[in-house]
Design a protein around this motif. Sequence first.
Motif, PDB file in Angstrom:
ATOM      1  N   GLU A  12      -5.938   4.026   7.352  1.00  5.24           N
ATOM      2  CA  GLU A  12      -5.552   3.142   6.243  1.00  5.24           C
ATOM      3  C   GLU A  12      -4.624   2.034   6.728  1.00  5.24           C
ATOM      4  OE1 GLU A  12      -6.752   1.876   3.101  1.00  5.24           O
ATOM      5  OE2 GLU A  12      -7.233   4.008   3.245  1.00  5.24           O
TER       6      GLU A  12
ATOM      7  N   PHE B  15      -5.082  -1.911   6.386  1.00  3.99           N
ATOM      8  CA  PHE B  15      -4.029  -2.740   5.799  1.00  3.99           C
ATOM      9  C   PHE B  15      -3.690  -3.913   6.709  1.00  3.99           C
ATOM     10  CE2 PHE B  15       0.534  -3.617   5.039  1.00  3.99           C
ATOM     11  CZ  PHE B  15       0.475  -3.947   3.693  1.00  3.99           C
TER      12      PHE B  15
ATOM     13  N   ALA C 186       3.048   2.747  -8.553  1.00  2.00           N
ATOM     14  CA  ALA C 186       1.881   2.084  -7.960  1.00  2.00           C
ATOM     15  C   ALA C 186       0.939   1.579  -9.056  1.00  2.00           C
ATOM     16  CB  ALA C 186       1.155   3.035  -7.014  1.00  2.00           C
ATOM     17  N   ARG C 187       0.704   2.400 -10.048  1.00  5.46           N
ATOM     18  CA  ARG C 187      -0.182   2.010 -11.145  1.00  5.46           C
ATOM     19  C   ARG C 187       0.387   0.806 -11.897  1.00  5.46           C
ATOM     20  NH1 ARG C 187      -0.217   6.554 -13.961  1.00  5.46           N
ATOM     21  NH2 ARG C 187      -1.929   7.421 -12.766  1.00  5.46           N
TER      22      ARG C 187
ATOM     23  N   ASN D 114      -6.427  -6.524   6.847  1.00  7.02           N
ATOM     24  CA  ASN D 114      -6.459  -7.395   5.665  1.00  7.02           C
ATOM     25  C   ASN D 114      -5.370  -8.459   5.708  1.00  7.02           C
ATOM     26  OD1 ASN D 114      -8.669  -6.099   4.541  1.00  7.02           O
ATOM     27  ND2 ASN D 114      -7.416  -4.655   3.391  1.00  7.02           N
TER      28      ASN D 114
ATOM     29  N   PHE E 105       0.856  -1.182   0.000  1.00  5.39           N
ATOM     30  CA  PHE E 105       0.000   0.000   0.000  1.00  5.39           C
ATOM     31  C   PHE E 105       0.892   1.232   0.000  1.00  5.39           C
ATOM     32  CE2 PHE E 105      -2.928   3.225   1.410  1.00  5.39           C
ATOM     33  CZ  PHE E 105      -4.118   2.853   0.802  1.00  5.39           C
TER      34      PHE E 105
ATOM     35  N   ALA F   5      -0.087  -2.263  -9.722  1.00  6.56           N
ATOM     36  CA  ALA F   5      -1.428  -2.442  -9.144  1.00  6.56           C
ATOM     37  C   ALA F   5      -1.411  -2.353  -7.622  1.00  6.56           C
ATOM     38  CB  ALA F   5      -2.052  -3.756  -9.618  1.00  6.56           C
ATOM     39  N   ILE F   6      -0.680  -1.374  -7.102  1.00 10.23           N
ATOM     40  CA  ILE F   6      -0.603  -1.154  -5.662  1.00 10.23           C
ATOM     41  C   ILE F   6      -1.660  -0.113  -5.281  1.00 10.23           C
ATOM     42  CG2 ILE F   6       0.846  -0.262  -3.786  1.00 10.23           C
ATOM     43  CD1 ILE F   6       3.280  -1.242  -5.411  1.00 10.23           C
ATOM     44  N   PRO F   7      -2.550  -0.443  -4.356  1.00  8.42           N
ATOM     45  CA  PRO F   7      -3.518   0.560  -3.918  1.00  8.42           C
ATOM     46  C   PRO F   7      -2.798   1.747  -3.278  1.00  8.42           C
ATOM     47  CG  PRO F   7      -3.974  -1.593  -2.914  1.00  8.42           C
ATOM     48  CD  PRO F   7      -2.684  -1.704  -3.661  1.00  8.42           C
ATOM     49  N   ALA F   8      -3.414   2.915  -3.391  1.00 10.95           N
ATOM     50  CA  ALA F   8      -2.768   4.124  -2.874  1.00 10.95           C
ATOM     51  C   ALA F   8      -3.792   5.058  -2.246  1.00 10.95           C
ATOM     52  CB  ALA F   8      -2.038   4.850  -4.003  1.00 10.95           C
ATOM     53  N   LEU F   9      -3.311   5.768  -1.241  1.00 12.35           N
ATOM     54  CA  LEU F   9      -4.058   6.866  -0.634  1.00 12.35           C
ATOM     55  C   LEU F   9      -3.289   8.135  -0.958  1.00 12.35           C
ATOM     56  CD1 LEU F   9      -6.217   8.083   1.282  1.00 12.35           C
ATOM     57  CD2 LEU F   9      -4.602   7.630   3.165  1.00 12.35           C
TER      58      LEU F   9
END
Length: 172
Positions: free
Chosen positions: A163, A167, A137-138, A170, A118, A141-145
């Motif tokens: 967040e 994390f 990240a894109r 999960n 993350f 495919a890493i989720p981002a805040l």
Amino acid sequence: MRGHIILSHGSDSGPDATKVSVLAGLAESLGWTTVRPDYREDDARGYAGSIDPRLAQLARAIADSPAPPVLVGSSMGAFVSGLASLDAPVAGLFLLALPTTIPGYPRDFALRPGVPSFLVHGYADDVCPLDEALAFARAHAIPALLVQDDHRLGATLPDIEAEFLRFLGNLA
């Protein structure tokens, strides 16, 4: 015990820095164990010169972990956390204010594929370009805040804490 977390501070900082201290306290309140290596002597070698000594220190901390740890890193701490994941199993990566390159260091940022990760990054980060971190990240495919904050991420710490809780939840 939920698991073990190694929190790595940024350059020109220390193991008692605000972000790593707050996140360590939060994790400990949930039953995780934590350690915060002190990289200040390594950082005296300059940005590029500090990376290999930081990686060596982080590798020792990972080897001492009772199980594959979660790595949390801010700025230079994020950079070395990702590189360390290439050499040892880790349970996850929580990356803050990520630099994707360090001038003078021959390797760019990388991480072990498949490791839950993350990214938190500030729109106004004037040290680590947002576009580069977001492109990484894109591509992976890493989720981002993304937050309305600067490199220190001090104004949005409650959002980061929330967040981080998600994390860890999960992973558990």
